[in-house]
Design an enzyme around this catalytic site. Sequence first.
Site, PDB file in Angstrom:
ATOM      1  N   HIS A   1       6.914 -27.120  -1.117  1.00  0.00           N
ATOM      2  CA  HIS A   1       6.234 -28.216  -1.806  1.00  0.00           C
ATOM      3  C   HIS A   1       5.147 -27.712  -2.753  1.00  0.00           C
ATOM      4  O   HIS A   1       4.346 -28.493  -3.252  1.00  0.00           O
ATOM      5  CB  HIS A   1       5.654 -29.191  -0.769  1.00  0.00           C
ATOM      6  CG  HIS A   1       6.722 -29.807   0.077  1.00  0.00           C
ATOM      7  ND1 HIS A   1       7.189 -31.088  -0.111  1.00  0.00           N
ATOM      8  CD2 HIS A   1       7.458 -29.291   1.095  1.00  0.00           C
ATOM      9  CE1 HIS A   1       8.147 -31.339   0.762  1.00  0.00           C
ATOM     10  NE2 HIS A   1       8.334 -30.261   1.508  1.00  0.00           N
TER      11      HIS A   1
ATOM     12  N   LYS B   1     -13.803   0.869  -4.250  1.00  0.00           N
ATOM     13  CA  LYS B   1     -14.885   1.290  -3.346  1.00  0.00           C
ATOM     14  C   LYS B   1     -15.926   2.097  -4.122  1.00  0.00           C
ATOM     15  O   LYS B   1     -17.130   1.909  -3.938  1.00  0.00           O
ATOM     16  CB  LYS B   1     -14.322   2.165  -2.214  1.00  0.00           C
ATOM     17  CG  LYS B   1     -13.490   1.411  -1.208  1.00  0.00           C
ATOM     18  CD  LYS B   1     -13.134   2.343  -0.049  1.00  0.00           C
ATOM     19  CE  LYS B   1     -12.084   1.731   0.836  1.00  0.00           C
ATOM     20  NZ  LYS B   1     -11.511   2.690   1.770  1.00  0.00           N
TER      21      LYS B   1
ATOM     22  N   GLU C   1       0.822  -1.209   0.000  1.00  0.00           N
ATOM     23  CA  GLU C   1       0.000   0.000   0.000  1.00  0.00           C
ATOM     24  C   GLU C   1       0.857   1.260   0.000  1.00  0.00           C
ATOM     25  O   GLU C   1       0.440   2.309  -0.488  1.00  0.00           O
ATOM     26  CB  GLU C   1      -0.914  -0.004   1.235  1.00  0.00           C
ATOM     27  CG  GLU C   1      -2.364   0.220   0.876  1.00  0.00           C
ATOM     28  CD  GLU C   1      -3.316   0.074   2.043  1.00  0.00           C
ATOM     29  OE1 GLU C   1      -4.392  -0.490   1.839  1.00  0.00           O
ATOM     30  OE2 GLU C   1      -3.008   0.525   3.166  1.00  0.00           O
TER      31      GLU C   1
HETATM   32  O1  PA5 Z   1      -3.477   1.342   5.800  1.00  0.00           O
HETATM   33  C1  PA5 Z   1      -4.598   1.807   5.652  1.00  0.00           C
HETATM   34  O2  PA5 Z   1      -4.814   2.999   5.818  1.00  0.00           O
HETATM   35  C2  PA5 Z   1      -5.763   0.912   5.280  1.00  0.00           C
HETATM   36  O3  PA5 Z   1      -5.396  -0.398   5.134  1.00  0.00           O
HETATM   37  C3  PA5 Z   1      -6.816   0.993   6.342  1.00  0.00           C
HETATM   38  O4  PA5 Z   1      -6.254   0.620   7.574  1.00  0.00           O
HETATM   39  C4  PA5 Z   1      -8.016   0.107   6.035  1.00  0.00           C
HETATM   40  O5  PA5 Z   1      -8.519   0.423   4.781  1.00  0.00           O
HETATM   41  C5  PA5 Z   1      -9.099   0.282   7.079  1.00  0.00           C
HETATM   42  O6  PA5 Z   1      -9.498   1.614   7.146  1.00  0.00           O
HETATM   43  P1  PA5 Z   1     -10.314   2.176   8.364  1.00  0.00           P
HETATM   44  O7  PA5 Z   1      -9.477   2.047   9.587  1.00  0.00           O
HETATM   45  O8  PA5 Z   1     -10.575   3.593   8.019  1.00  0.00           O
HETATM   46  O9  PA5 Z   1     -11.569   1.353   8.470  1.00  0.00           O
END
Ligand code: PA5
Length: 424
Positions: A299, A414, A278
Site C-alpha cells: 500500500h 566517523k 556492508e
Molecule cells: O559488521 C560490522 O563489522 C559492523 O557493523 C560493526 O558490527 C558495527 O560497526 C559495530 O562495531 P563494534 O562492534 O566494533 O562496536
Amino acid sequence: MIKLDYSHALLKDDINDYQGKVDEIHQSIINKTAKGSDFLGWIDWPINYDKEEFKQVKEVAKEIREKADVFLVCGIGGSYLGARSAIEMMNGLYDDNKVEIIYVGNTVSATYIQQVLDHIKGKSVYLNVISKSGSTTETAIAFRIYQQYVEETYGLEESKKRIIATTDKNKGTLNNLAKVKGYRMFVIPDDIGGRYSVITAVGLLPIAAAGLDIDKLMAGCQKAREDFSTSDLNKNTAYQYAVLRRMLEKQGKSVELFVTYEPHLAMIAEWWKQLYGESEGKEGKGIFPASVNFTTDLHSMGQFIQEGYKIFYETVLIIENPAMDIVFPSCKENLDNMNYLAGKNVNWVNQMAFEGTLAAHVEEGEVPNIVLHIKDTSEFSYGYMIYFFFIACAMSVLMLDVNPFNQPGVEVYKKNMFKLLGKE
Ligand code: PA5
C-alpha cells in the site's frame, strides 16, 4: 530446510554456466585463500565454538531471566542486529516474556536514550554492552549513560553482576574498562566480523536471555554447514542464491528487495541488509539491498515495484508454518461484507496475497522473483537460515572479486564526525 524457487526469476542464462567459477571460489573459501580470509572464522564456528563459554552464556542468561525485568542490549550494526532479528523472529513483537529486551547504543538520539531511561526506572535492569572494537561512538555514549544509571541504582558491587561486556579477548577500550570494573566478559573472536557474529556470544547471550534455545540454533547452523559444504550448484541452494544475484545484476537489476510477509521478520530484513550491504558495496560495485514488508508496503511501495523504473528484483522469504494462525470469524450482520472469508485461516489469506503479488510482479510487472521457503520460525530454522545467508554472501561477493569481510567505507563518516566532535 530451505527450498529455493527460481522459476519466477526471469533468467536469461543457465545457472549451471557458473559452476566452474563457483568451484574455484569454493576452494578458495575452504583453503582460506579467498580475499579477506582472516575473517572466515564463522565457517567452522558451528562445530568449533568455545563450549565452555557457551555454557557460561547459558548460565548468565538464566540469571538474567531470573533476576531482570529489563535487559538492555547495547550495540550497533553487527553487534545487535543478529540478536534482535532472532528474538523478534522467534518470539514475535508482543511476546509475554518476563524479561523485556530493549536495544540501545544504536542511535545518538537523546530522546530515545532518555525515554529508555524513564521507562526502566523502578525495574530490575541488566546491561550487556557489545562492541568488537570497543570504541564505537553510538554504543559508548549510550553505555556510559546506562552504566552510570546501573551504578547509581545498585551500587558498584552489584553493578559488577548486572553489567556484562562482550568484546575483543585481549584489546580495546571496552576490554580494558570491563577488566578495571570487574564485569563479566564474553569474547568476540578475532576472525569473525560483526555481521557474522550472531552465532557467537554477541548474539547468543541476548537470544538465550530471551528464553530461546541456543543449542537448537547452533544445531541449525551445523546442519547448514554440512549441507552447504559442496560446491555442486544442483545441491547447494546457498550457492544457487549467490549466483542468481549475479545473474540478475547482469540482467540490469541493481536493487534487491528482500520481501517478508510477517512484521516480526522486519529485523531479519535489517540484518540481511547489513550483511549484504556492508559486504558487497565497495569499489563502485554491488547490488543495493533494500526491504519491504508485505502486505503492509504493497500500500506504499507496491505501485513503484509494479510499474516504476525496472531496477529491482525481489527475494521473498516465506515461512511454511507460521507460529500462529487465526480462523476468520463469521458475523451475522455482515455489515463489512467480509463473510466470504468466514471460516478461512488468516495465514491462508496471507498465502493468497503472496501468490497474487508474485503473479502481479513477475507476469505483469516483469520483476524477477526468487522465493526462499523456510519451514518455520524455530531456533533450528533460524540457525540454518543465517548460515545459508552467510555462505551465500561470501560466495556472491567473491564472485565480484571484492573482499566481503571489511567495511572501509564506514570509516569516512566517523572521521568527519570525530573532527567535528573534537576527538583527538
Ligand atoms: O559488521 C560490522 O563489522 C559492523 O557493523 C560493526 O558490527 C558495527 O560497526 C559495530 O562495531 P563494534 O562492534 O566494533 O562496536
